[in-house]
Write a protein that holds these residues in place. Sequence first.
Motif, PDB file in Angstrom:
ATOM      1  N   ASP A 103       1.734  12.945 -18.669  1.00  0.00           N
ATOM      2  CA  ASP A 103       0.698  11.925 -18.595  1.00  0.00           C
ATOM      3  C   ASP A 103       1.332  10.556 -18.859  1.00  0.00           C
ATOM      4  OD1 ASP A 103       1.092  11.725 -21.346  1.00  0.00           O
ATOM      5  OD2 ASP A 103      -0.592  13.033 -21.803  1.00  0.00           O
ATOM      6  N   TRP A 104       0.478   9.531 -18.918  1.00  0.00           N
ATOM      7  CA  TRP A 104       1.005   8.169 -19.030  1.00  0.00           C
ATOM      8  C   TRP A 104       1.806   7.943 -20.302  1.00  0.00           C
ATOM      9  CZ3 TRP A 104       0.724   3.676 -16.020  1.00  0.00           C
ATOM     10  CH2 TRP A 104       0.113   3.846 -14.775  1.00  0.00           C
ATOM     11  N   SER A 134      -3.681  10.606 -15.642  1.00  0.00           N
ATOM     12  CA  SER A 134      -4.744  10.076 -16.491  1.00  0.00           C
ATOM     13  C   SER A 134      -4.254   8.865 -17.276  1.00  0.00           C
ATOM     14  CB  SER A 134      -5.219  11.158 -17.466  1.00  0.00           C
ATOM     15  OG  SER A 134      -6.103  10.627 -18.416  1.00  0.00           O
ATOM     16  N   THR A 135      -5.142   7.876 -17.429  1.00  0.00           N
ATOM     17  CA  THR A 135      -4.806   6.677 -18.207  1.00  0.00           C
ATOM     18  C   THR A 135      -5.731   6.528 -19.419  1.00  0.00           C
ATOM     19  OG1 THR A 135      -6.259   5.376 -16.765  1.00  0.00           O
ATOM     20  CG2 THR A 135      -3.918   5.422 -16.220  1.00  0.00           C
ATOM     21  N   GLU A 136      -6.390   7.616 -19.808  1.00  0.00           N
ATOM     22  CA  GLU A 136      -7.349   7.525 -20.911  1.00  0.00           C
ATOM     23  C   GLU A 136      -6.694   7.019 -22.188  1.00  0.00           C
ATOM     24  OE1 GLU A 136      -9.357  11.162 -21.494  1.00  0.00           O
ATOM     25  OE2 GLU A 136     -10.327  11.172 -19.521  1.00  0.00           O
ATOM     26  N   GLN A 137      -5.466   7.454 -22.459  1.00  0.00           N
ATOM     27  CA  GLN A 137      -4.821   7.047 -23.695  1.00  0.00           C
ATOM     28  C   GLN A 137      -4.310   5.623 -23.636  1.00  0.00           C
ATOM     29  OE1 GLN A 137      -3.698   9.134 -21.470  1.00  0.00           O
ATOM     30  NE2 GLN A 137      -1.511   8.922 -21.147  1.00  0.00           N
ATOM     31  N   VAL A 187       0.836  -1.195   0.000  1.00  0.00           N
ATOM     32  CA  VAL A 187       0.000   0.000   0.000  1.00  0.00           C
ATOM     33  C   VAL A 187       0.874   1.250   0.000  1.00  0.00           C
ATOM     34  CG1 VAL A 187      -1.635   1.348   1.357  1.00  0.00           C
ATOM     35  CG2 VAL A 187      -1.956  -1.118   1.114  1.00  0.00           C
ATOM     36  N   CYS A 188       0.601   2.157  -0.950  1.00  0.00           N
ATOM     37  CA  CYS A 188       1.288   3.444  -0.990  1.00  0.00           C
ATOM     38  C   CYS A 188       0.299   4.540  -0.622  1.00  0.00           C
ATOM     39  CB  CYS A 188       1.848   3.709  -2.390  1.00  0.00           C
ATOM     40  SG  CYS A 188       3.176   2.600  -2.887  1.00  0.00           S
ATOM     41  N   MET A 189       0.646   5.320   0.397  1.00  0.00           N
ATOM     42  CA  MET A 189      -0.201   6.455   0.774  1.00  0.00           C
ATOM     43  C   MET A 189       0.702   7.556   1.318  1.00  0.00           C
ATOM     44  SD  MET A 189      -2.045   5.023   4.232  1.00  0.00           S
ATOM     45  CE  MET A 189      -1.138   4.762   5.764  1.00  0.00           C
ATOM     46  N   SER A 190       0.203   8.792   1.291  1.00  0.00           N
ATOM     47  CA  SER A 190       1.051   9.916   1.677  1.00  0.00           C
ATOM     48  C   SER A 190       0.229  11.188   1.751  1.00  0.00           C
ATOM     49  CB  SER A 190       2.174  10.100   0.639  1.00  0.00           C
ATOM     50  OG  SER A 190       2.903  11.286   0.880  1.00  0.00           O
ATOM     51  N   PRO A 191       0.684  12.185   2.544  1.00  0.00           N
ATOM     52  CA  PRO A 191       0.043  13.502   2.491  1.00  0.00           C
ATOM     53  C   PRO A 191       0.311  14.221   1.173  1.00  0.00           C
ATOM     54  CG  PRO A 191       1.950  13.537   3.955  1.00  0.00           C
ATOM     55  CD  PRO A 191       1.708  12.109   3.597  1.00  0.00           C
ATOM     56  N   GLU A 192       1.239  13.699   0.357  1.00  0.00           N
ATOM     57  CA  GLU A 192       1.527  14.273  -0.957  1.00  0.00           C
ATOM     58  C   GLU A 192       1.067  13.283  -2.036  1.00  0.00           C
ATOM     59  OE1 GLU A 192       1.950  15.784  -4.112  1.00  0.00           O
ATOM     60  OE2 GLU A 192       2.537  17.183  -2.516  1.00  0.00           O
ATOM     61  N   PRO A 193      -0.148  13.466  -2.589  1.00  0.00           N
ATOM     62  CA  PRO A 193      -0.729  12.469  -3.495  1.00  0.00           C
ATOM     63  C   PRO A 193       0.128  12.136  -4.706  1.00  0.00           C
ATOM     64  CG  PRO A 193      -2.386  14.071  -2.822  1.00  0.00           C
ATOM     65  CD  PRO A 193      -1.059  14.589  -2.344  1.00  0.00           C
ATOM     66  N   ARG A 194       0.687  13.133  -5.375  1.00  0.00           N
ATOM     67  CA  ARG A 194       1.480  12.868  -6.580  1.00  0.00           C
ATOM     68  C   ARG A 194       2.735  12.070  -6.255  1.00  0.00           C
ATOM     69  NH1 ARG A 194       2.646  18.316  -9.578  1.00  0.00           N
ATOM     70  NH2 ARG A 194       3.841  16.856 -10.856  1.00  0.00           N
ATOM     71  N   LEU A 195       3.324  12.327  -5.093  1.00  0.00           N
ATOM     72  CA  LEU A 195       4.555  11.633  -4.735  1.00  0.00           C
ATOM     73  C   LEU A 195       4.304  10.153  -4.469  1.00  0.00           C
ATOM     74  CD1 LEU A 195       7.569  11.997  -4.256  1.00  0.00           C
ATOM     75  CD2 LEU A 195       7.058  12.529  -1.856  1.00  0.00           C
ATOM     76  N   LYS A 196       3.222   9.828  -3.779  1.00  0.00           N
ATOM     77  CA  LYS A 196       2.957   8.412  -3.505  1.00  0.00           C
ATOM     78  C   LYS A 196       2.540   7.681  -4.780  1.00  0.00           C
ATOM     79  CE  LYS A 196      -1.729   8.835  -3.375  1.00  0.00           C
ATOM     80  NZ  LYS A 196      -2.682   8.175  -4.258  1.00  0.00           N
ATOM     81  N   SER A 197       1.850   8.369  -5.712  1.00  0.00           N
ATOM     82  CA  SER A 197       1.555   7.738  -6.995  1.00  0.00           C
ATOM     83  C   SER A 197       2.841   7.501  -7.774  1.00  0.00           C
ATOM     84  CB  SER A 197       0.599   8.615  -7.817  1.00  0.00           C
ATOM     85  OG  SER A 197      -0.688   8.652  -7.234  1.00  0.00           O
ATOM     86  N   THR A 198       3.761   8.446  -7.687  1.00  0.00           N
ATOM     87  CA  THR A 198       5.063   8.284  -8.348  1.00  0.00           C
ATOM     88  C   THR A 198       5.797   7.074  -7.803  1.00  0.00           C
ATOM     89  OG1 THR A 198       5.317  10.631  -8.874  1.00  0.00           O
ATOM     90  CG2 THR A 198       7.337   9.342  -8.643  1.00  0.00           C
TER      91      THR A 198
END
Length: 348
Positions: free
Chosen positions: A314-315, A155-158, A120-131
């Motif tokens: 983006d992706w 985004s993963t639309e593409q 599980v990745c979680m953080s007060p900094e959303p972009r950093l934990k997604s990274t």
Amino acid sequence: MVIADQDEAYISRLAKWFRENRAGQFQIMAFTEKESLLRFLSETDLHIDVLLVGEKLLDPVLISKFNTIILGQPVEPANIELKHIDKYLPAPTLCSEILSAISAFDRPGWGKAGKSELIVCMSPEPRLKSTLALYLSKSSPENIYINFESFPFYSTEQCSHRNQKNLSDVLYHIKASKTNVPLALESAVHNIHNGINLILPMDNPKDLWELTEKEFGILVEALVSWGSFKNVIADIELNAGPFMKYWLEFSSLILIPFEITQLNQVRCLKNMLNQSISEKKIRWVLAGDCTKDSIPDEFNNLFIINGLYALTGDWSSLTFDNSILQNITELLSIPAEYKSFQTVTPYF
């Protein structure tokens, strides 16, 4: 899986694709003549999990004895509505549709029991934990990335294509009280061009919000019993919602990246987590720009990745730092029995 259709060139290409790309999921037997198909099915000692057959080779015997999917147009022999799949879908989509259909069969379940580690990745900094989650997913083909955020930043639309299933399809499967949830997960797996295995995000955050606690528990249990991937990297929101206890309980590791400017927030988070779970389950990851003098001394299991920043773009244009990719698996490899240690990575 037995596949059968009169189009010999098509069946040859399809069987070849499955053998080259899904050897771990399927053992394939292929036929183009009805007589040979029926003879094989009557004489084989193999257990046939699913029969994918063109409508011109369909036979009442097959319907009564096997989990049958029509490869082509729908027909309703003997008043039985059979599942059908368009034979001219792209092979990855066709595979996804097959797995989705199998997961809904009422007959005995299909698939092997397994075990996956839930990271599980979680953080007060959303972009950093997604990274961080994306780096971990990129680091090995044995890992898969699943974003559970209400509104994902990246985004993963593409990345999607026609009929590609996503996390919402898995959640619908659970809401319908169907079994074989790991197979529903399997049907939604997608591999994008930069080498990351993933399940595309939800269509609507309500699909997750409207799960009962029991249904959410079924989802998390399915993630850890999946077995097709060594590590399931769950990119989740940091909140105090009712589902957080399931993430804390079922996870093998919890990774919390932060920057030195967020130290006070992280200290509050540390105090909260210490009341719920063992400290040895947590990996604190200090990222961004920091000096040795700025390293906090009150965190056990602290990792420093100087140079890890939130990804931009983006992706289709994400760029990963190879030096970080080469070393980031340290976050997963240190034995849990080490209760107190500090690892400084060579990024200074």
